[in-house]
Design a protein around this motif. Sequence first.
Motif, PDB file in Angstrom:
ATOM      1  N   GLU A 141       8.947   1.274   6.580  1.00 21.29           N
ATOM      2  CA  GLU A 141       9.717  -0.291   6.990  1.00 21.29           C
ATOM      3  C   GLU A 141      11.500   0.739   7.958  1.00 21.29           C
ATOM      4  N   THR A 142      11.926   1.964   7.282  1.00 17.83           N
ATOM      5  CA  THR A 142      12.616   2.365   7.790  1.00 17.83           C
ATOM      6  C   THR A 142      12.342   4.184   7.604  1.00 17.83           C
ATOM      7  N   GLY A 143      12.754   5.030   8.776  1.00 17.82           N
ATOM      8  CA  GLY A 143      13.152   6.795   8.324  1.00 17.82           C
ATOM      9  C   GLY A 143      11.551   7.481   9.318  1.00 17.82           C
ATOM     10  N   GLY A 144      10.635   6.322  10.089  1.00 17.15           N
ATOM     11  CA  GLY A 144       9.128   7.278  10.300  1.00 17.15           C
ATOM     12  C   GLY A 144       8.933   6.591  10.779  1.00 17.15           C
ATOM     13  N   GLU A 145       7.338   7.011  11.502  1.00 25.32           N
ATOM     14  CA  GLU A 145       6.435   6.678  12.349  1.00 25.32           C
ATOM     15  C   GLU A 145       5.215   5.900  11.503  1.00 25.32           C
ATOM     16  N   ASP A 146       4.636   5.060  11.661  1.00 28.85           N
ATOM     17  CA  ASP A 146       2.977   5.210  11.081  1.00 28.85           C
ATOM     18  C   ASP A 146       2.216   5.843  11.400  1.00 28.85           C
ATOM     19  N   TRP A 147       0.873   5.977  10.812  1.00 31.66           N
ATOM     20  CA  TRP A 147      -0.128   7.020  11.176  1.00 31.66           C
ATOM     21  C   TRP A 147      -0.899   7.670  10.358  1.00 31.66           C
ATOM     22  N   ALA A 148      -1.967   7.960  10.716  1.00 23.32           N
ATOM     23  CA  ALA A 148      -2.966   8.237   9.807  1.00 23.32           C
ATOM     24  C   ALA A 148      -3.582   9.097   9.613  1.00 23.32           C
ATOM     25  N   GLY A 149      -4.749  10.271   8.560  1.00 25.27           N
ATOM     26  CA  GLY A 149      -5.318  11.365   8.668  1.00 25.27           C
ATOM     27  C   GLY A 149      -5.716  11.741   7.573  1.00 25.27           C
ATOM     28  N   HIS A 150      -6.735  12.421   7.186  1.00 28.61           N
ATOM     29  CA  HIS A 150      -7.223  13.377   6.112  1.00 28.61           C
ATOM     30  C   HIS A 150      -6.141  13.400   5.002  1.00 28.61           C
ATOM     31  N   GLY A 151      -6.317  13.258   3.733  1.00 28.73           N
ATOM     32  CA  GLY A 151      -5.651  13.861   2.223  1.00 28.73           C
ATOM     33  C   GLY A 151      -6.646  14.974   1.362  1.00 28.73           C
ATOM     34  N   TYR A 152      -5.758  14.956   0.251  1.00 28.40           N
ATOM     35  CA  TYR A 152      -5.493  15.507  -0.994  1.00 28.40           C
ATOM     36  C   TYR A 152      -4.447  15.150  -1.485  1.00 28.40           C
ATOM     37  N   MET A 153      -5.091  15.603  -3.043  1.00 27.80           N
ATOM     38  CA  MET A 153      -4.400  14.694  -4.282  1.00 27.80           C
ATOM     39  C   MET A 153      -4.675  15.942  -5.750  1.00 27.80           C
ATOM     40  N   ASP A 154      -3.794  16.285  -5.962  1.00 30.45           N
ATOM     41  CA  ASP A 154      -4.146  17.406  -7.413  1.00 30.45           C
ATOM     42  C   ASP A 154      -2.979  17.274  -8.133  1.00 30.45           C
ATOM     43  N   SER A 155      -3.293  17.879  -9.265  1.00 30.71           N
ATOM     44  CA  SER A 155      -2.184  17.604 -10.692  1.00 30.71           C
ATOM     45  C   SER A 155      -2.376  19.844 -11.233  1.00 30.71           C
ATOM     46  N   ASN A 156      -0.676  19.595 -11.213  1.00 30.52           N
ATOM     47  CA  ASN A 156      -0.803  20.866 -12.241  1.00 30.52           C
ATOM     48  C   ASN A 156       0.098  20.808 -13.462  1.00 30.52           C
TER      49      ASN A 156
END
Length: 293
Positions: A141-156
């Motif tokens: 909505e504010t503060g950046g540009e829309d984009w898409a890509g590859h991602g990753y999720m982990d937990s420590n």
Amino acid sequence: MSDCERFGLSVIAFVGSVFSPYYHWAGRREPDNHVCINVALYAPTGHRWTMTERGRRETVRDALSFQVGPSRIRHEGADILIEFDEVSVPRPPAQWLPKRVKGAIRFQPDAVTSQVFDIDAHGRHRWWPISPTGRISVEFETGGEDWAGHGYMDSNWGTEPLEKGFSLWDWARGRMPDGDAVIIYDTLRKDGSRGAISLRIGRDGHIDTISMPPKTRLANGFWGVPRSGHHDPGARPSLSQTLEDGPFYTRSVIRTRLMSENVDLMHESLSGARFASPLVKAMLPFRMPRRAG
């Protein structure tokens, strides 16, 4: 979650924030009173960093959602939806004033793994590569540009401060040309032993352990935190970009060669010895303000 091309993004949810000076000064009691959702954005037009700590009165969480102030992480079917509304701290010379950053991130995991790893010798620090591959889309909505890509999720998670377990660590994650993820944890523990985890994880979640590749020292950042890049024998890594450079931590993009393929790695180095310094902890509120509550 991250993307190593023109745009990058990291979101970290903290309970009993491991990097919080306020949690440290409170004697590491009441973790629910030291929570935050850290959003770091990297773009050609400028970087944004938000890490506002809040107390228990601004926290709501259950098995499917986690809300801190105006930002929330929740399940939506198989996806993870992150709705953020934060204020970034100044980053001179590119940004001299605080700036609102508001939008939403959708993470669509390829698979969920089931294996949890000890990253120390005593099981006090644990790591779960939850979804090593997936897709993300980001809408602002504010503060950046829309984009898409590859991602990753982990937990420590852990039962003692990081600086008690580790002197140094290098962590890196990259996406191979076939879509697999490669992840490297290379730590120097406080007892002098080395912790080495090197994995290749398929889009189906299958985990293969690979030989820990050799590493080469890279240039230190302004604050002098050491960092190293892993690579195939005979190859040499190069530093593509420094995203964060602090007194105890760096985040970088490294171009290297692993398993006979060229790959870009999102890379982090941490100095436990530096982080243990009372002077460093006294500097952290400038990057990590706290709201009472």
